[in-house]
Design a protein around this motif. Sequence first.
Motif, PDB file in Angstrom:
ATOM      1  N   ALA A 178     -69.184  -9.464 -28.026  1.00 48.03           N
ATOM      2  CA  ALA A 178     -68.281  -9.301 -29.182  1.00 48.03           C
ATOM      3  C   ALA A 178     -67.132  -8.347 -28.838  1.00 48.03           C
ATOM      4  CB  ALA A 178     -69.057  -8.794 -30.405  1.00 48.03           C
ATOM      5  N   LEU A 179     -67.414  -7.305 -28.042  1.00 50.24           N
ATOM      6  CA  LEU A 179     -66.342  -6.384 -27.623  1.00 50.24           C
ATOM      7  C   LEU A 179     -65.222  -7.159 -26.936  1.00 50.24           C
ATOM      8  CD1 LEU A 179     -68.423  -3.410 -26.091  1.00 50.24           C
ATOM      9  CD2 LEU A 179     -67.155  -3.396 -28.253  1.00 50.24           C
ATOM     10  N   ILE A 180     -65.598  -8.041 -26.015  1.00 48.64           N
ATOM     11  CA  ILE A 180     -64.618  -8.838 -25.259  1.00 48.64           C
ATOM     12  C   ILE A 180     -63.924  -9.835 -26.190  1.00 48.64           C
ATOM     13  CG2 ILE A 180     -64.355 -10.504 -23.384  1.00 48.64           C
ATOM     14  CD1 ILE A 180     -65.072  -7.765 -22.338  1.00 48.64           C
ATOM     15  N   ARG A 181     -64.711 -10.532 -26.994  1.00 47.79           N
ATOM     16  CA  ARG A 181     -64.167 -11.580 -27.878  1.00 47.79           C
ATOM     17  C   ARG A 181     -63.131 -10.997 -28.847  1.00 47.79           C
ATOM     18  NH1 ARG A 181     -68.824 -12.946 -30.311  1.00 47.79           N
ATOM     19  NH2 ARG A 181     -68.326 -12.083 -32.360  1.00 47.79           N
ATOM     20  N   HIS A 182     -63.432  -9.814 -29.402  1.00 43.94           N
ATOM     21  CA  HIS A 182     -62.488  -9.192 -30.347  1.00 43.94           C
ATOM     22  C   HIS A 182     -61.219  -8.699 -29.656  1.00 43.94           C
ATOM     23  CE1 HIS A 182     -65.837  -7.800 -33.408  1.00 43.94           C
ATOM     24  NE2 HIS A 182     -65.774  -9.103 -33.287  1.00 43.94           N
ATOM     25  N   LEU A 183     -61.389  -8.157 -28.440  1.00 43.92           N
ATOM     26  CA  LEU A 183     -60.254  -7.441 -27.839  1.00 43.92           C
ATOM     27  C   LEU A 183     -59.312  -8.339 -27.044  1.00 43.92           C
ATOM     28  CD1 LEU A 183     -59.164  -4.522 -27.754  1.00 43.92           C
ATOM     29  CD2 LEU A 183     -60.180  -4.319 -25.475  1.00 43.92           C
ATOM     30  N   PHE A 216     -73.460  -7.590 -28.431  1.00 41.93           N
ATOM     31  CA  PHE A 216     -72.470  -6.544 -28.679  1.00 41.93           C
ATOM     32  C   PHE A 216     -71.429  -6.545 -27.561  1.00 41.93           C
ATOM     33  CE2 PHE A 216     -71.564  -1.939 -27.674  1.00 41.93           C
ATOM     34  CZ  PHE A 216     -70.620  -1.743 -28.663  1.00 41.93           C
ATOM     35  N   THR A 272     -69.121  -4.239 -34.846  1.00 45.18           N
ATOM     36  CA  THR A 272     -68.481  -4.010 -33.544  1.00 45.18           C
ATOM     37  C   THR A 272     -67.043  -3.522 -33.717  1.00 45.18           C
ATOM     38  OG1 THR A 272     -69.929  -5.643 -32.516  1.00 45.18           O
ATOM     39  CG2 THR A 272     -67.919  -5.113 -31.322  1.00 45.18           C
ATOM     40  N   GLN A 292     -61.795   1.110 -25.977  1.00 46.86           N
ATOM     41  CA  GLN A 292     -62.232   0.035 -26.882  1.00 46.86           C
ATOM     42  C   GLN A 292     -63.328  -0.844 -26.277  1.00 46.86           C
ATOM     43  OE1 GLN A 292     -58.004  -1.096 -28.006  1.00 46.86           O
ATOM     44  NE2 GLN A 292     -58.991  -1.121 -30.027  1.00 46.86           N
ATOM     45  N   LEU A 293     -63.576  -0.716 -24.974  1.00 48.37           N
ATOM     46  CA  LEU A 293     -64.685  -1.465 -24.369  1.00 48.37           C
ATOM     47  C   LEU A 293     -65.803  -0.489 -23.997  1.00 48.37           C
ATOM     48  CD1 LEU A 293     -62.722  -4.070 -22.185  1.00 48.37           C
ATOM     49  CD2 LEU A 293     -63.793  -4.421 -24.413  1.00 48.37           C
ATOM     50  N   TRP A 294     -65.573   0.356 -23.006  1.00 49.39           N
ATOM     51  CA  TRP A 294     -66.618   1.298 -22.581  1.00 49.39           C
ATOM     52  C   TRP A 294     -66.854   2.373 -23.641  1.00 49.39           C
ATOM     53  CZ3 TRP A 294     -63.115  -1.094 -19.525  1.00 49.39           C
ATOM     54  CH2 TRP A 294     -63.618  -1.877 -18.484  1.00 49.39           C
ATOM     55  N   ALA A 354     -66.556   2.195 -26.799  1.00 46.97           N
ATOM     56  CA  ALA A 354     -67.337   1.605 -27.894  1.00 46.97           C
ATOM     57  C   ALA A 354     -68.823   1.603 -27.540  1.00 46.97           C
ATOM     58  CB  ALA A 354     -66.842   0.185 -28.181  1.00 46.97           C
ATOM     59  N   GLY A 367     -57.178 -10.194 -32.249  1.00 49.26           N
ATOM     60  CA  GLY A 367     -58.445 -10.853 -31.959  1.00 49.26           C
ATOM     61  C   GLY A 367     -59.378 -10.931 -33.142  1.00 49.26           C
ATOM     62  N   ILE A 368     -59.062 -10.229 -34.238  1.00 48.13           N
ATOM     63  CA  ILE A 368     -59.967 -10.272 -35.388  1.00 48.13           C
ATOM     64  C   ILE A 368     -59.306 -10.865 -36.638  1.00 48.13           C
ATOM     65  CG2 ILE A 368     -61.330  -8.321 -34.489  1.00 48.13           C
ATOM     66  CD1 ILE A 368     -60.139  -6.561 -36.752  1.00 48.13           C
ATOM     67  N   TYR A 386     -70.311   3.811 -25.410  1.00 46.86           N
ATOM     68  CA  TYR A 386     -70.771   5.203 -25.522  1.00 46.86           C
ATOM     69  C   TYR A 386     -71.002   5.579 -26.982  1.00 46.86           C
ATOM     70  CZ  TYR A 386     -70.011   6.485 -20.607  1.00 46.86           C
ATOM     71  OH  TYR A 386     -70.097   6.586 -19.244  1.00 46.86           O
ATOM     72  N   HIS A 387     -70.178   5.055 -27.886  1.00 47.99           N
ATOM     73  CA  HIS A 387     -70.348   5.342 -29.308  1.00 47.99           C
ATOM     74  C   HIS A 387     -71.736   4.901 -29.783  1.00 47.99           C
ATOM     75  CE1 HIS A 387     -69.285   4.435 -33.704  1.00 47.99           C
ATOM     76  NE2 HIS A 387     -69.218   5.738 -33.585  1.00 47.99           N
ATOM     77  N   ARG A 388     -72.144   3.677 -29.408  1.00 50.57           N
ATOM     78  CA  ARG A 388     -73.480   3.211 -29.823  1.00 50.57           C
ATOM     79  C   ARG A 388     -74.595   3.987 -29.138  1.00 50.57           C
ATOM     80  NH1 ARG A 388     -73.916  -2.996 -31.848  1.00 50.57           N
ATOM     81  NH2 ARG A 388     -72.095  -2.820 -33.190  1.00 50.57           N
ATOM     82  N   ASP A 402     -67.050   0.174 -33.827  1.00 48.41           N
ATOM     83  CA  ASP A 402     -67.147   0.806 -32.500  1.00 48.41           C
ATOM     84  C   ASP A 402     -65.813   0.758 -31.755  1.00 48.41           C
ATOM     85  OD1 ASP A 402     -70.132   1.290 -32.443  1.00 48.41           O
ATOM     86  OD2 ASP A 402     -70.095  -0.860 -32.811  1.00 48.41           O
ATOM     87  N   GLN A 403     -65.028  -0.284 -31.987  1.00 46.94           N
ATOM     88  CA  GLN A 403     -63.773  -0.448 -31.240  1.00 46.94           C
ATOM     89  C   GLN A 403     -62.605   0.321 -31.851  1.00 46.94           C
ATOM     90  OE1 GLN A 403     -64.278  -4.934 -30.794  1.00 46.94           O
ATOM     91  NE2 GLN A 403     -63.670  -4.384 -28.703  1.00 46.94           N
ATOM     92  N   HIS A 438     -54.053  -3.495 -30.249  1.00 43.49           N
ATOM     93  CA  HIS A 438     -54.880  -4.269 -29.321  1.00 43.49           C
ATOM     94  C   HIS A 438     -55.908  -5.131 -30.057  1.00 43.49           C
ATOM     95  CE1 HIS A 438     -54.513  -1.211 -25.707  1.00 43.49           C
ATOM     96  NE2 HIS A 438     -53.357  -1.719 -26.051  1.00 43.49           N
ATOM     97  N   LEU A 439     -56.466  -4.568 -31.147  1.00 43.03           N
ATOM     98  CA  LEU A 439     -57.630  -5.238 -31.739  1.00 43.03           C
ATOM     99  C   LEU A 439     -57.270  -6.305 -32.766  1.00 43.03           C
ATOM    100  CD1 LEU A 439     -60.736  -5.123 -31.470  1.00 43.03           C
ATOM    101  CD2 LEU A 439     -60.763  -3.766 -33.560  1.00 43.03           C
ATOM    102  N   ALA A 487     -64.033   4.309 -30.489  1.00 44.15           N
ATOM    103  CA  ALA A 487     -63.069   4.615 -29.427  1.00 44.15           C
ATOM    104  C   ALA A 487     -62.521   6.032 -29.612  1.00 44.15           C
ATOM    105  CB  ALA A 487     -61.944   3.588 -29.434  1.00 44.15           C
ATOM    106  N   GLN A 536     -76.367   1.327 -34.412  1.00 42.55           N
ATOM    107  CA  GLN A 536     -76.480  -0.094 -34.099  1.00 42.55           C
ATOM    108  C   GLN A 536     -76.919  -0.230 -32.645  1.00 42.55           C
ATOM    109  OE1 GLN A 536     -75.788  -3.017 -35.993  1.00 42.55           O
ATOM    110  NE2 GLN A 536     -75.900  -1.605 -37.721  1.00 42.55           N
TER     111      GLN A 536
END
Lengths: 206, 206
Positions: free
Chosen positions: B189-194, B186, A162, B166-168, B170, A197-198, B172-174, A165-166, A193-194, A170, B180
């Motif tokens: 995880a986007l929210i948790r990381h960011l 997924f 993930t 980094q949310l939407w 990401a 959180g990681i 579109y990337h998948r 992807d971020q 930003h990222l 992006a 993946q």
Amino acid sequence: MTREEPPAPVRRGRGRRPAAQVRAEVLDAAGRILLEDGMAAFTMERVAAVSGASKVTLYKWWPSKGALALDGYRHAVEHRLEFDDTGDIEADLRTQVRSFVEVLRGPAGRAVAELIGQAQTDPELAAAFREVYSGPRRALAVDAVTRARERGQIRADVDPETVVDQLWGAGYHRLLIPDQPLTEDFADALIRHLLPGIESRPDERG
Amino acid sequence: MTREEPPAPVRRGRGRRPAAQVRAEVLDAAGRILLEDGMAAFTMERVAAVSGASKVTLYKWWPSKGALALDGYRHAVEHRLEFDDTGDIEADLRTQVRSFVEVLRGPAGRAVAELIGQAQTDPELAAAFREVYSGPRRALAVDAVTRARERGQIRADVDPETVVDQLWGAGYHRLLIPDQPLTEDFADALIRHLLPGIESRPDERG
């Protein structure tokens, strides 16, 4: 050997080139044609003419035009997208994401956008894209994040896929849907930003 | 009124429909054709036949097939992609990103992937995509993040535009490079990381 069909190296008066050299010259030619003139101008005939290799040789190594274009693209950008491993994941990610955004902003960005675009309605090109390009590149980034997680720099609950992807995803988003520009400020904001959180908090590090 | 060319509403025996109703029926038809059969099957003729509107009417409101396809897409997904504003930015982002990933996983994902793909070599479609779809949707998300920043929930140095990537983006990337899968894990995880990198710390809140 007949007069009607002499082997290409002799006809061109260049002597027989080792296979590795032919391969490198074909990839050089493919990358250059793709980056300079785009997919519309990319044909096996043209790569053969520019590289001096025969079409039979091209098809022996690359099953389709798409596969060769992708391999040429990979060849053209890989030295600019090498993944540092200095042991400092934040610095390594920043360097890599800045280089990536820089590459997307140039002719390589236009070329890869066309390849991804065409892959949406061409399943064979889509499969080649994942196999030749995006899969291996994703693996490099996932490996780097996973190693940093093992060193305790990245939190245990982070999903490295993930993260790809971020950061890179992006960037592809701005390339493919260009509502906003691909700038170095953007690359830096992605990291800023990222990372909180990681990354592991100091007390979580081993 | 001649026998050779009666006006469409009379011929179809449906009476004259108000413009707003015709418009809604055209958008319904366009969205349905796009989501069920994809861009290859999407023609002005077919939308006219399914909706009962004339091609002249379609071209009066939508300058091209691409513009109508995009508006049909927007119409088909917008009720599933409404942006909550409960005052809790983390909850609102999670709800929205989960819905978005869910939409991408279905037929709408296939349709929008084709539109984005085709836009890479069709500048008119690319412009329509940004104007009709991605620009307005990006603005909704940027507004939500900006409001949360004004409420003190999001840090002052966060760039709302980059949050969208980094949310939407990401997602579109998948969708576009499907190395993946698009899963709810997924989205989470986007929210948790960011979030930790964009939310204000408790002591920074107003």
